[in-house]
Design an enzyme around this catalytic site. Structure first.
Site, PDB file in Angstrom:
ATOM      1  N   LYS A   1       0.202 -31.772  58.661  1.00  0.00           N
ATOM      2  CA  LYS A   1       1.953 -31.637  58.298  1.00  0.00           C
ATOM      3  C   LYS A   1       1.522 -30.766  56.723  1.00  0.00           C
ATOM      4  O   LYS A   1       0.925 -30.109  56.096  1.00  0.00           O
ATOM      5  CB  LYS A   1       1.447 -32.894  57.806  1.00  0.00           C
ATOM      6  CG  LYS A   1       2.864 -33.392  57.047  1.00  0.00           C
ATOM      7  CD  LYS A   1       4.240 -33.534  55.913  1.00  0.00           C
ATOM      8  CE  LYS A   1       3.471 -33.094  55.111  1.00  0.00           C
ATOM      9  NZ  LYS A   1       4.487 -32.415  53.898  1.00  0.00           N
TER      10      LYS A   1
ATOM     11  N   GLU B   1      -9.413 -31.974  48.828  1.00  0.00           N
ATOM     12  CA  GLU B   1      -9.608 -30.697  48.545  1.00  0.00           C
ATOM     13  C   GLU B   1      -8.709 -30.163  47.080  1.00  0.00           C
ATOM     14  O   GLU B   1      -7.461 -30.347  47.587  1.00  0.00           O
ATOM     15  CB  GLU B   1      -9.716 -29.148  49.158  1.00  0.00           C
ATOM     16  CG  GLU B   1     -10.270 -29.052  49.758  1.00  0.00           C
ATOM     17  CD  GLU B   1     -12.066 -28.570  49.826  1.00  0.00           C
ATOM     18  OE1 GLU B   1     -11.792 -28.382  48.106  1.00  0.00           O
ATOM     19  OE2 GLU B   1     -12.511 -29.110  50.491  1.00  0.00           O
TER      20      GLU B   1
ATOM     21  N   GLU C   1      -3.725 -28.781  34.698  1.00  0.00           N
ATOM     22  CA  GLU C   1      -3.973 -27.702  35.973  1.00  0.00           C
ATOM     23  C   GLU C   1      -2.356 -27.417  35.806  1.00  0.00           C
ATOM     24  O   GLU C   1      -1.298 -28.548  36.051  1.00  0.00           O
ATOM     25  CB  GLU C   1      -4.304 -28.030  37.149  1.00  0.00           C
ATOM     26  CG  GLU C   1      -3.691 -26.896  38.145  1.00  0.00           C
ATOM     27  CD  GLU C   1      -4.591 -28.058  39.836  1.00  0.00           C
ATOM     28  OE1 GLU C   1      -3.372 -28.484  40.190  1.00  0.00           O
ATOM     29  OE2 GLU C   1      -4.784 -26.792  40.291  1.00  0.00           O
TER      30      GLU C   1
HETATM   31  P1  NAD Z   1       0.515 -31.906  46.532  1.00  0.00           P
HETATM   32  O1  NAD Z   1      -0.621 -32.445  46.318  1.00  0.00           O
HETATM   33  O2  NAD Z   1       1.819 -32.281  44.901  1.00  0.00           O
HETATM   34  O3  NAD Z   1       1.206 -31.896  48.071  1.00  0.00           O
HETATM   35  C1  NAD Z   1       0.174 -31.326  48.729  1.00  0.00           C
HETATM   36  C2  NAD Z   1       0.452 -31.995  50.043  1.00  0.00           C
HETATM   37  O4  NAD Z   1       0.518 -33.705  49.888  1.00  0.00           O
HETATM   38  C3  NAD Z   1       2.281 -31.628  50.338  1.00  0.00           C
HETATM   39  O5  NAD Z   1       1.426 -31.249  52.010  1.00  0.00           O
HETATM   40  C4  NAD Z   1       3.032 -32.569  50.229  1.00  0.00           C
HETATM   41  O6  NAD Z   1       4.283 -33.145  51.028  1.00  0.00           O
HETATM   42  C5  NAD Z   1       1.715 -33.970  50.571  1.00  0.00           C
HETATM   43  N1  NAD Z   1       2.342 -35.005  49.618  1.00  0.00           N
HETATM   44  C6  NAD Z   1       2.669 -35.043  48.659  1.00  0.00           C
HETATM   45  N2  NAD Z   1       3.434 -36.098  48.443  1.00  0.00           N
HETATM   46  C7  NAD Z   1       2.615 -37.266  49.028  1.00  0.00           C
HETATM   47  C8  NAD Z   1       2.018 -38.490  49.148  1.00  0.00           C
HETATM   48  N3  NAD Z   1       2.376 -39.464  48.516  1.00  0.00           N
HETATM   49  N4  NAD Z   1       1.913 -38.780  50.775  1.00  0.00           N
HETATM   50  C9  NAD Z   1       1.363 -38.017  51.372  1.00  0.00           C
HETATM   51  N5  NAD Z   1       1.102 -36.897  51.342  1.00  0.00           N
HETATM   52  C10 NAD Z   1       2.125 -36.583  50.134  1.00  0.00           C
HETATM   53  O7  NAD Z   1       0.337 -30.472  45.666  1.00  0.00           O
HETATM   54  P2  NAD Z   1       1.271 -29.038  45.463  1.00  0.00           P
HETATM   55  O8  NAD Z   1       2.723 -29.267  44.555  1.00  0.00           O
HETATM   56  O9  NAD Z   1       1.643 -28.578  47.247  1.00  0.00           O
HETATM   57  O10 NAD Z   1       0.406 -28.008  45.268  1.00  0.00           O
HETATM   58  C11 NAD Z   1      -0.572 -28.228  44.398  1.00  0.00           C
HETATM   59  C12 NAD Z   1      -2.441 -28.376  44.031  1.00  0.00           C
HETATM   60  O11 NAD Z   1      -2.746 -27.999  45.708  1.00  0.00           O
HETATM   61  C13 NAD Z   1      -2.486 -28.194  43.007  1.00  0.00           C
HETATM   62  O12 NAD Z   1      -2.991 -29.064  42.365  1.00  0.00           O
HETATM   63  C14 NAD Z   1      -3.946 -27.065  43.767  1.00  0.00           C
HETATM   64  O13 NAD Z   1      -4.964 -26.417  42.543  1.00  0.00           O
HETATM   65  C15 NAD Z   1      -4.121 -27.577  44.822  1.00  0.00           C
HETATM   66  N6  NAD Z   1      -4.771 -27.043  45.480  1.00  0.00           N
HETATM   67  C16 NAD Z   1      -5.986 -27.239  46.428  1.00  0.00           C
HETATM   68  C17 NAD Z   1      -6.725 -26.270  46.738  1.00  0.00           C
HETATM   69  C18 NAD Z   1      -8.097 -26.094  47.178  1.00  0.00           C
HETATM   70  O14 NAD Z   1      -8.970 -25.322  47.826  1.00  0.00           O
HETATM   71  N7  NAD Z   1      -9.418 -27.378  46.346  1.00  0.00           N
HETATM   72  C19 NAD Z   1      -6.276 -25.067  47.839  1.00  0.00           C
HETATM   73  C20 NAD Z   1      -4.642 -25.337  47.988  1.00  0.00           C
HETATM   74  C21 NAD Z   1      -4.301 -25.846  46.161  1.00  0.00           C
END
Ligand code: NAD
Length: 501
Positions: A199, A274, A405
């Site tokens: 997804k 992650e 962050e």
């Molecule tokens: P997010 O957590 O809002 O979304 C990430 C994913 O989760 C998306 O596909 C989203 O649709 C899904 N999602 C959102 N709510 C959900 C729920 N309730 N249940 C299941 N899935 C759900 O994050 P974002 O804004 O897309 O990305 C930014 C974040 O990602 C930052 O915190 C960044 O640090 C982190 N990130 C971490 C790494 C790593 O390797 N540690 C790499 C890239 C990004």
């Protein structure tokens, strides 16, 4: 600071892909969402809608998980030899490499990032990683174990372990490196013999759909790779709560990661997370100051600061603090912003209007808390989701901008007196994803490395990744590791076999 007014031409191939009527892949079927819902996709460099993709719900996730289950339990894939898994993964990597310019263009239009970076960093690393993982397909090994089973003194045994594919993998990823993050999940899953339901993030679904197409072209049987586009609280939540998913792998925010971790525990689903970061860049008194300043600028401004391990907290020895801040502020103020398709742009827009607002809100909070802005300081008026590269000083260790962050091009900089203080403040965070040390004193660096609580430590570089090195977080930056040989453990279960002989 203004945005380059560039005439960027989109290639016919990219346009044709972006404008097609998108469907997602379940088994070998390209489907619209069961309830007909769609999701709009925007070009962050001008805010215009460029596409719409199906917005999957629980019914679609159920179908995709069923297809992945069927492929895992009873298909040619479930009987495939390791050497053929290796070949398929190599084919897949070759196809991604052949399509790299197109994928980079689509990624740039969808996410706002530089097309050049997308091709030469994101996609290069994805291809290298898939090839590295292909090698593991033939190297998944158990052990023979010399056992001494109690209470059966006359019996003899042969004991061994097998490492077996964990099963159906539910993969949910963020928008900052859409294709690369998807490949970080697909690589180990496909090397070990799992099947996947991916997804992608709602902001950036396009390259995942192209990846699905390439997976079929590479020869993966129906159901091995499934991609369902949709929003997090529907498609993502349905996948993370699905009882027939054997393992969840998530890349995204710590907040959502915790929801996924809790959902996983309800059915004891294996899970790796992650998550976010607030990574320190530490410049010691003996560092090469110009190199360190440029390195610290790259650490925060690469990918517009939308990097989980971005060097968003800068700690500089007090002797060099003013000079380093002046250098970085000058780099920031002189950066050219523009569309990711324009090779003259050094930084593109943020991914969405929401992200732009969020980042600007943090900058405001910093200013209200007494921070001095030495570069940037907010959004750029006009179309597109641009935020000026921003540097803040006079910030408290407990300020929101130091602790949370921001996930944008915003740096907070503070001086330190000595190594102990640098380590203490670097570790004073809920996160522990990455850290960089800038120094020419090797002994000092080696003494510091064990004291910093972080999954990755870079010395005289930052956010330098390699397929062979594991990547992941300490503390609230996550659970488990991507890449390296370590990732194989997360996609396999160990089975012990004891045979009376
Ligand atoms: P997010 O957590 O809002 O979304 C990430 C994913 O989760 C998306 O596909 C989203 O649709 C899904 N999602 C959102 N709510 C959900 C729920 N309730 N249940 C299941 N899935 C759900 O994050 P974002 O804004 O897309 O990305 C930014 C974040 O990602 C930052 O915190 C960044 O640090 C982190 N990130 C971490 C790494 C790593 O390797 N540690 C790499 C890239 C990004």
């Amino acid at each position: 600071m203004s945005v380059l007014e560039s005439q960027v031409n989109i290639s016919e191939a990219a346009l044709a892909f972006i404008q097609r009527q998108h469907k997602f892949l379940v088994g070998d079927q390209w489907l619209a969402a069961a309830d007909g819902q769609t999701l709009d996709v925007y070009n962050p460099s001008n805010g215009e809608k460029i596409a719409s993709v199906p917005s999957g719900s629980k019914a679609d996730i159920d179908k995709a998980v069923a297809a992945a289950r069927q492929a895992f339990d009873d298909s040619d894939w479930s009987r495939i030899k390791p050497v053929d898994r290796q070949k398929l993964l190599w084919n897949f990597a070759d196809l991604i490499e052949q399509n790299a310019p197109l994928l980079a263009e689509i990624e740039s239009i969808d996410n706002g990032k530089s097309m050049v970076i997308a091709e030469h960093v994101d996609i290069r690393l994805a291809v290298d990683f898939l090839r590295y993982m292909a090698g593991f397909a033939t190297k998944i090994e158990g052990r023979t174990v010399d056992v001494s089973v109690p209470f059966m003194p006359d019996a003899q045994f042969h004991g061994y372990t097998r490492r077996e594919a964990v099963g159906v993998v539910g993969a949910i990823v963020a928008w900052n490196f859409p294709l690369l993050l998807a490949c970080w999940k697909l690589g180990p899953a496909l090397a070990t013999g799992c099947t996947v339901v991916l997804k992608p993030a709602e902001e950036t679904p396009l390259t995942a759909l192209k990846l699905a197409e390439l997976a079929l072209e590479a020869g993966y049987p129906a159901g091995v790779v499934n991609v369902v586009t949709g929003v997090g609280h529907e498609a993502g939540a349905a996948l993370s709560h699905h009882p027939d998913v054997d393992k969840l792998t998530f890349t995204g925010s710590t907040e959502v990661g915790k929801l996924i971790g809790k959902a996983a525990m309800d059915s004891m689903t294996r899970v790796t997370l992650e998550l976010g970061g607030k990574s320190p860049t530490i410049v010691l008194d003996d560092a090469d100051i110009q190199t360190a300043a440029q390195g610290a600028a790259n650490a925060i401004f690469f990918n517009h600061g939308q990097v989980c391990c971005a060097g968003s907290r800068l700690y500089v020895h007090k002797k060099h603090f003013d000079n380093v801040v002046a250098d970085i502020s000058s780099i920031a103020s002189n950066m050219t912003l523009g569309s990711g398709l324009d090779p003259n742009a050094q930084m593109g827009p943020l991914v969405s209007a929401r992200q732009q607002e969020r980042v600007c809100h943090y900058i405001e909070q910093g200013i209200q808390g007494g921070a001095t802005i030495t570069a940037g300081g907010g959004a750029i008026e006009g179309p597109g989701f641009y935020v000026k590269p921003t540097v803040m000083v006079d910030v408290d260790h407990n300020a929101i901008v130091t602790r949370e962050e921001i996930f944008g091009p915003v740096l907070v900089a503070m001086p330190f007196d000595d190594i102990d203080e640098a380590i203490r403040i670097a570790n004073d965070s809920q996160y522990g994803l990455g850290a960089s040390i800038w120094s020419n004193n090797l002994s000092q660096v080696h003494r510091m490395v064990p004291r910093i609580k972080s999954g990755s430590i870079w010395v005289n570089c930052h956010t330098a990744l390699d397929p062979a090195l594991p990547f992941g977080g300490f503390k609230q930056s996550g659970l488990g590791r991507e890449m390296g040989s370590d990732v194989i453990e997360h996609y396999t279960e160990v089975k012990s076999v004891l045979m009376s002989i």
